[in-house]
Write an enzyme that holds these catalytic residues in place. Structure first.
Site, PDB file in Angstrom:
ATOM      1  N   LYS A 280       0.851  -1.197   0.045  1.00 27.73           N
ATOM      2  CA  LYS A 280      -0.034  -0.089  -0.135  1.00 27.73           C
ATOM      3  C   LYS A 280       0.896   1.205   0.001  1.00 27.73           C
ATOM      4  CE  LYS A 280      -4.167   2.043   2.493  1.00 27.73           C
ATOM      5  NZ  LYS A 280      -4.930   1.818   3.662  1.00 27.73           N
ATOM      6  N   GLU A 364     -19.105  -4.855  11.722  1.00 31.16           N
ATOM      7  CA  GLU A 364     -20.177  -3.913  12.567  1.00 31.16           C
ATOM      8  C   GLU A 364     -21.122  -4.777  13.376  1.00 31.16           C
ATOM      9  OE1 GLU A 364     -18.428  -1.626   9.147  1.00 31.16           O
ATOM     10  OE2 GLU A 364     -19.315  -3.542   9.147  1.00 31.16           O
ATOM     11  N   ARG A 392     -25.239  -1.144   8.888  1.00 29.76           N
ATOM     12  CA  ARG A 392     -25.082  -2.612   8.567  1.00 29.76           C
ATOM     13  C   ARG A 392     -25.309  -3.418   9.770  1.00 29.76           C
ATOM     14  NH1 ARG A 392     -19.569  -2.952   5.480  1.00 29.76           N
ATOM     15  NH2 ARG A 392     -20.630  -4.468   3.985  1.00 29.76           N
TER      16      ARG A 392
END
Length: 629
Positions: A280, A364, A392
């Site tokens: 990344k 979540e 969610r």
């Protein structure tokens, strides 16, 4: 910068490129990302990490016939550059410009729109099954980061893939980071594979054989030998237990090896996983040094990576500092985040109370039920989850927290418009999806000091509570040394008035004050009220004003459908009080990305719109207009 990128009008244009040209193109793409995003802001780190992967995918496959599904899709900038949007790339995340995520209405090459993690495998499986039912032959490729596998939906998809299709390619983009470093058993397992010397040596040997041999037969033999040997090393390879044949780990920046591998995977009549190791932020040292910062950020210096000083504290930082104070006083206070420690600022809580800090990954639903379990044992969990992501976990909020009346506190960052991120990230629905649930208290602070008061109030409250606060900084209100408890369900009268009652919820209270000032100049007396509580409403105060004013005005940074204004109308109806209610908020549609002030003006979330809607209900002013000379 070279000119290869300028030659590309569609992905077909790169198929004639040599390997040397593709490698040069990768560097051009990186430079374009660094320079453009330094002006617009955006998800730099994730995109720098998938340059070669995206080029290899487009070299081997043929979109829009073949389908690419990017998990979250914040790493699809290179895909946009290659699919006819290079000329508009400078508009990314700008008003009227390209969206920062995949968007089906933006291009036929965007097979699936996304913005939340964990959806790629399920969506790709749906597309693959649709292809099988039609009897067509296109390929479906899902590109998902390793963090996506901390999300339960990914596992639900894995559980079904091998039973429902014989052809699906899953690319596991493994960089050990989502926004923060990945956590949990899955992250440790993948790291174990990557760092195992015997697996790495085995893969390297297979790659060298591929260089010497040609043809599908040779490739197939090498891969089969690799699988067999790896099977002895890893008798229970995770993905293969789900019926997906595993290939890798592979260098995700070696274009030649990626291309050869994708060509091979195209021939397979079985679901497969390609495990690619990427870096990344590759190609930009500041993004490598500060991976959290460069996951997604505003404009920066393209040479140094430096950004402008933030200045005053954000609501997120105020939340974290307040939680530290509460935890200092109360050993039962704990903090929970779902892979967003940096975004919610909960990472600032961790050093002070490391044993009471929990990052559960992109999960979540688990976060909320985990909090419920803690609450049954006398703890006070503060769940720091963006409003858009808490959607969610709706069922656990209802079933596990509110039904049992457990003292879990939902701290909903980004409550309201989230500007440049667009529809997938705007927190415009939490009032409507929470206020219909019994037992919950829903609070909205007008400033930073009131946020601290509400967090303290929630700590003392014996049931579920939720606090929504906006992205970025507040008005800069000076905070008290210690927060105070608020009386639940009691609003604050900022200014009394006789003609109009204006309720400005949270960050839109300044609009209420501005409307009041305009009315005052026209000879009207307006009350300005800080509601504080969406649920329960201050019905006594509402009734008192409804009986004397000619109209009530509500401001909210939320959709009007089922929002705060709707709650006011319902309460007045239940009390048999008839007074016009002018509601200012967001319309019944998904709001695009853009600058907050411009979007508010476009959709009538403004003082001017309120004045226009209110005018028909104003009686003749009791005093003369104020003349300004």
């Amino acid at each position: 910068m070279g000119n290869l990128l300028n030659q590309i009008q569609s992905p077909a244009d790169i198929k004639s490129f040599s390997l040397t040209q593709l490698e040069a193109l990768a560097e051009e793409v990186r430079e374009r990302l660094i320079q453009t995003l330094s002006r617009t802001g955006g998800h730099l780190g994730p995109n720098l990490g998938v340059v070669e992967l995206t080029l290899a995918m487009h070299y081997v496959f043929d979109t829009p016939t073949d389908k690419f599904v990017f998990d979250v899709s914040h790493q699809a900038y290179i895909h946009k550059l290659l699919t006819g949007r290079e000329q508009r790339f400078d508009t990314i995340r700008q008003p009227g410009g390209l969206n920062g995520f995949m968007l089906r209405t933006e291009s036929e090459h965007d097979a699936y729109g996304a913005g939340h993690a964990g959806t790629a495998l399920s969506a790709a499986l749906g597309m693959a099954v649709a292809r099988d039912l039609r009897g067509t032959k296109e390929h479906v490729i899902a590109l998902a980061g390793d963090a996506a596998f901390t999300n339960g939906i990914s596992f639900e998809a894995l559980n079904n893939i091998s039973d429902q299709t014989n052809r699906l390619i899953v690319v596991l983009n493994d960089n050990e980071w989502s926004i923060d470093r990945n956590v949990g058993a899955i992250a440790r397992y993948l790291h174990k594979i990557v760092t195992n010397e015997r697996v790495s040596h085995l893969h390297g040997s297979a790659a060298r054989v591929l260089e010497r041999l040609a043809g599908k037969t040779a490739v197939s033999l090498v891969r089969r030998a690799e699988e067999a040997a790896k099977g002895m090393l890893w008798p229970s390879v995770f993905f293969e237990e789900f019926g997906l044949t595993y290939y890798g780990p592979l260098d995700g920046h070696n274009i030649g090896e990626l291309i050869e591998t994708f060509k091979f995977l195209k021939t397979q009549d079985k679901p497969v996983v390609l495990h690619a190791i990427t870096q990344k932020g590759r190609g930009f040292q500041p993004a490598l040094d500060k991976q959290k910062k460069f996951h997604g950020l505003g404009p920066y210096d393209p040479e140094t990576g430096e950004t402008k000083a933030a200045g005053q504290k954000t609501y997120s930082e105020v939340f974290a500092e307040t939680l530290v104070k509460l935890a200092d006083e109360n050993e039962k206070v704990v903090g929970i985040t779902a892979a967003m420690p940096n975004g919610t600022a909960l990472d600032q809580f961790k050093p002070h109370h490391p044993k009471r800090y929990f990052d559960v990954g992109i999960a979540e639903e688990h976060a909320v039920i985990f909090a419920a379990g803690l609450a049954t044992q006398g703890f006070k969990p503060y769940c720091a989850i963006y409003s858009t992501f808490l959607q969610r976990a709706f069922d656990p909020i209802v079933h596990d927290v509110c039904l049992q009346k457990l003292p879990v506190v939902f701290c909903m960052d980004r409550g309201g418009l989230s500007g440049d991120d667009g529809a997938t990230h705007h927190g415009l629905f939490d009032i409507s999806y929470l206020r219909g649930i019994p037992n919950i208290v829903h609070m909205v602070p007008k400033d930073e000091d009131e946020l601290a008061d509400m967090m303290y109030t929630a700590m003392l409250h014996e049931g579920p509570s939720a606090i929504r606060y906006p992205r970025g900084t507040g008005p800069g209100t000076r905070m008290k040394a210690h927060p105070k408890a608020l009386e639940i369900g009691k609003a604050e009268v900022i200014e009394d008035g006789e003609d109009v009652a204006i309720l400005g919820l949270g960050a839109l209270l300044p609009m209420a004050e501005e409307l009041s000032a305009q009315l005052d100049r026209q000879g009207y007396s307006a009350a300005v009220i800080n509601p504080r509580f969406v649920k329960p409403l201050d019905r006594d105060l509402l009734a008192a004003y409804a009986k004397k004013v000619s109209a009530v005005v509500t401001f909210e940074d939320h959709v009007l459908m089922g929002g705060f204004g709707s709650a006011v109308i319902e309460a007045l109806s239940e009390m048999n009080l008839s007074v016009p209610v002018v509601r200012i908020g967001w319309p019944d549609r998904f709001i695009e990305h853009g600058k907050v002030d411009q979007l508010r003006a476009r959709y009538g979330v403004s003082v001017e719109a309120a004045m226009e809607k209110l005018s028909p209900y104003l009686k003749p002013a009791k005093r003369a207009k104020l003349v300004v000379r």
